[in-house]
Design an enzyme around this catalytic site. Sequence first.
Site, PDB file in Angstrom:
ATOM      1  N   TYR A   1     -31.322   2.497  55.911  1.00 49.48           N
ATOM      2  CA  TYR A   1     -31.245   1.917  57.257  1.00 49.48           C
ATOM      3  C   TYR A   1     -30.808   0.453  57.182  1.00 49.48           C
ATOM      4  O   TYR A   1     -29.896   0.022  57.889  1.00 49.48           O
ATOM      5  CB  TYR A   1     -32.622   2.045  57.919  1.00 49.48           C
ATOM      6  CG  TYR A   1     -32.687   1.568  59.340  1.00 49.48           C
ATOM      7  CD1 TYR A   1     -32.272   2.387  60.393  1.00 49.48           C
ATOM      8  CD2 TYR A   1     -33.172   0.299  59.656  1.00 49.48           C
ATOM      9  CE1 TYR A   1     -32.338   1.956  61.706  1.00 49.48           C
ATOM     10  CE2 TYR A   1     -33.241  -0.142  60.960  1.00 49.48           C
ATOM     11  CZ  TYR A   1     -32.828   0.690  61.985  1.00 49.48           C
ATOM     12  OH  TYR A   1     -32.888   0.259  63.285  1.00 49.48           O
TER      13      TYR A   1
ATOM     14  N   SER B   1     -29.969  -4.476  63.920  1.00 46.64           N
ATOM     15  CA  SER B   1     -31.425  -4.435  63.779  1.00 46.64           C
ATOM     16  C   SER B   1     -31.934  -5.717  63.137  1.00 46.64           C
ATOM     17  O   SER B   1     -31.291  -6.287  62.253  1.00 46.64           O
ATOM     18  CB  SER B   1     -31.865  -3.261  62.911  1.00 46.64           C
ATOM     19  OG  SER B   1     -33.270  -3.335  62.693  1.00 46.64           O
TER      20      SER B   1
HETATM   21  N1  LIG Z   1     -36.531   1.219  68.400  1.00 46.65           N
HETATM   22  C1  LIG Z   1     -36.420   0.087  67.735  1.00 46.65           C
HETATM   23  O1  LIG Z   1     -37.387  -0.664  67.583  1.00 46.65           O
HETATM   24  C2  LIG Z   1     -35.094  -0.307  67.139  1.00 46.65           C
HETATM   25  C3  LIG Z   1     -35.004  -1.565  66.526  1.00 46.65           C
HETATM   26  C4  LIG Z   1     -33.782  -1.967  65.999  1.00 46.65           C
HETATM   27  C5  LIG Z   1     -32.684  -1.137  66.087  1.00 46.65           C
HETATM   28  N2  LIG Z   1     -32.809   0.090  66.685  1.00 46.65           N
HETATM   29  C6  LIG Z   1     -31.616   0.925  66.761  1.00 46.65           C
HETATM   30  O2  LIG Z   1     -31.391   1.310  68.096  1.00 46.65           O
HETATM   31  C7  LIG Z   1     -30.694   2.558  68.142  1.00 46.65           C
HETATM   32  C8  LIG Z   1     -31.453   3.510  69.045  1.00 46.65           C
HETATM   33  O3  LIG Z   1     -32.770   3.663  68.523  1.00 46.65           O
HETATM   34  P1  LIG Z   1     -33.953   4.320  69.363  1.00 46.65           P
HETATM   35  O4  LIG Z   1     -35.180   3.635  68.920  1.00 46.65           O
HETATM   36  O5  LIG Z   1     -33.598   4.393  70.799  1.00 46.65           O
HETATM   37  O6  LIG Z   1     -33.964   5.787  68.695  1.00 46.65           O
HETATM   38  P2  LIG Z   1     -34.277   7.230  69.310  1.00 46.65           P
HETATM   39  O7  LIG Z   1     -35.262   7.143  70.410  1.00 46.65           O
HETATM   40  O8  LIG Z   1     -34.604   8.075  68.131  1.00 46.65           O
HETATM   41  O9  LIG Z   1     -32.868   7.682  69.926  1.00 46.65           O
HETATM   42  C9  LIG Z   1     -31.783   7.926  69.088  1.00 46.65           C
HETATM   43  C10 LIG Z   1     -30.642   8.495  69.900  1.00 46.65           C
HETATM   44  O10 LIG Z   1     -29.532   8.721  69.026  1.00 46.65           O
HETATM   45  C11 LIG Z   1     -29.112  10.080  69.156  1.00 46.65           C
HETATM   46  N3  LIG Z   1     -28.537  10.458  67.868  1.00 46.65           N
HETATM   47  C12 LIG Z   1     -29.106  10.404  66.642  1.00 46.65           C
HETATM   48  N4  LIG Z   1     -28.234  10.808  65.707  1.00 46.65           N
HETATM   49  C13 LIG Z   1     -27.081  11.113  66.355  1.00 46.65           C
HETATM   50  C14 LIG Z   1     -25.814  11.582  65.939  1.00 46.65           C
HETATM   51  N5  LIG Z   1     -25.551  11.840  64.652  1.00 46.65           N
HETATM   52  N6  LIG Z   1     -24.856  11.784  66.870  1.00 46.65           N
HETATM   53  C15 LIG Z   1     -25.099  11.516  68.170  1.00 46.65           C
HETATM   54  N7  LIG Z   1     -26.282  11.074  68.620  1.00 46.65           N
HETATM   55  C16 LIG Z   1     -27.260  10.876  67.719  1.00 46.65           C
HETATM   56  C17 LIG Z   1     -30.361  10.826  69.594  1.00 46.65           C
HETATM   57  O11 LIG Z   1     -30.073  12.037  70.294  1.00 46.65           O
HETATM   58  P3  LIG Z   1     -29.989  13.469  69.531  1.00 46.65           P
HETATM   59  O12 LIG Z   1     -31.177  13.536  68.608  1.00 46.65           O
HETATM   60  O13 LIG Z   1     -29.996  14.487  70.608  1.00 46.65           O
HETATM   61  O14 LIG Z   1     -28.700  13.439  68.801  1.00 46.65           O
HETATM   62  C18 LIG Z   1     -30.959   9.812  70.565  1.00 46.65           C
HETATM   63  O15 LIG Z   1     -30.297   9.866  71.806  1.00 46.65           O
HETATM   64  C19 LIG Z   1     -30.601   3.029  66.678  1.00 46.65           C
HETATM   65  O16 LIG Z   1     -29.347   2.668  66.152  1.00 46.65           O
HETATM   66  C20 LIG Z   1     -31.701   2.236  66.010  1.00 46.65           C
HETATM   67  O17 LIG Z   1     -31.473   2.078  64.638  1.00 46.65           O
HETATM   68  C21 LIG Z   1     -33.991   0.527  67.200  1.00 46.65           C
END
Ligand SMILES: NC(=O)c1ccc[n+]([C@@H]2O[C@H](COP(=O)([O-])OP(=O)(O)OC[C@H]3O[C@@H](n4cnc5c(N)ncnc54)[C@H](OP(=O)(O)O)[C@@H]3O)[C@@H](O)[C@H]2O)c1
Length: 254
Positions: free
Chosen positions: A158, A145
Amino acid sequence: MSSLFWLENRIALVSGASRGLGFAMAEALAAHGAHVILNGRNAATLEKAAGRLKDMGYGAEALAFDVTDAAAAVDAVERIREVHGRLDILINNAGVQHRVPLTEWQDGDFERLLASHLTSSFRLSREAAKLMIAQKRGRIINTGSVAAILARPTIHGYIAAKTGLHGLTRSMAAELGPQGITVNAIVPGYFATEMNEALLADKDFTGWVEKRTPLGRWAQPHELGGAAVFLASDAGSYVNGHLLVVDGGMSITL
Ligand SMILES: NC(=O)c1ccc[n+]([C@@H]2O[C@H](COP(=O)([O-])OP(=O)(O)OC[C@H]3O[C@@H](n4cnc5c(N)ncnc54)[C@H](OP(=O)(O)O)[C@@H]3O)[C@@H](O)[C@H]2O)c1
């Protein structure tokens, strides 16, 4: 399509792939020929996500487990070995967010954040590496991130977890390189996903992201797909231990 980016016959496990960035990266890998194994906790949502990819004619399956459950994660990689005989690409992407002032952070929440982003990535990588070392090739990609490069208030667990993940990326790259395995991180800026729902609903915050980012907008999840394909494919064969920032230029401007 150039064979440089082609992923035919590659088996990929993408954690946190039922929606958001994980689904987008899985879709991009699948569109380039990989068979993708989607992970998430909610089995029903995951089956639907895998169904969407299969409807597009791609190779996909669902494998529901909680990445913070050590036994379930070890079993999952073992199951992949039994069913597919190999694992070529692992994307450690699952994770959750928690935003409160420092004095309101509970020990349990801090540990939950470390477990979901960092410990889980360490464990799944260790299990995947056992297969990849035997294959003498493999690709591990961690979702880092931009918040681990430029800090913000309230998201202490985080930022600690993602900073650890950037470090783990480098230590694993240093050790696994001689085995033909590359380990890199994709470092996203602000993407419009469910994790950022509260921020997207906040007009002031949304406006700040637009002003702060040279490209002048939030990113859409599909805009992370190319980075994942690059690092997973022969196009990225000599890229190792790298943090590939995909943030519209946010982190290179003051
Ligand atoms: N969006 C951004 O701007 C951004 C920026 C930098 C980094 N990131 C990183 O990118 C990654 C994805 O983020 P996103 O924005 O796509 O989030 P999101 O839309 O909330 O999706 C998160 C995914 O992770 C799964 N998940 C969460 N906890 C889990 C667990 N303990 N075991 C298995 N699956 C789990 C969720 O499914 P379930 O709830 O069904 O388990 C979902 O599929 C994360 O690591 C986040 O920190 C995101």
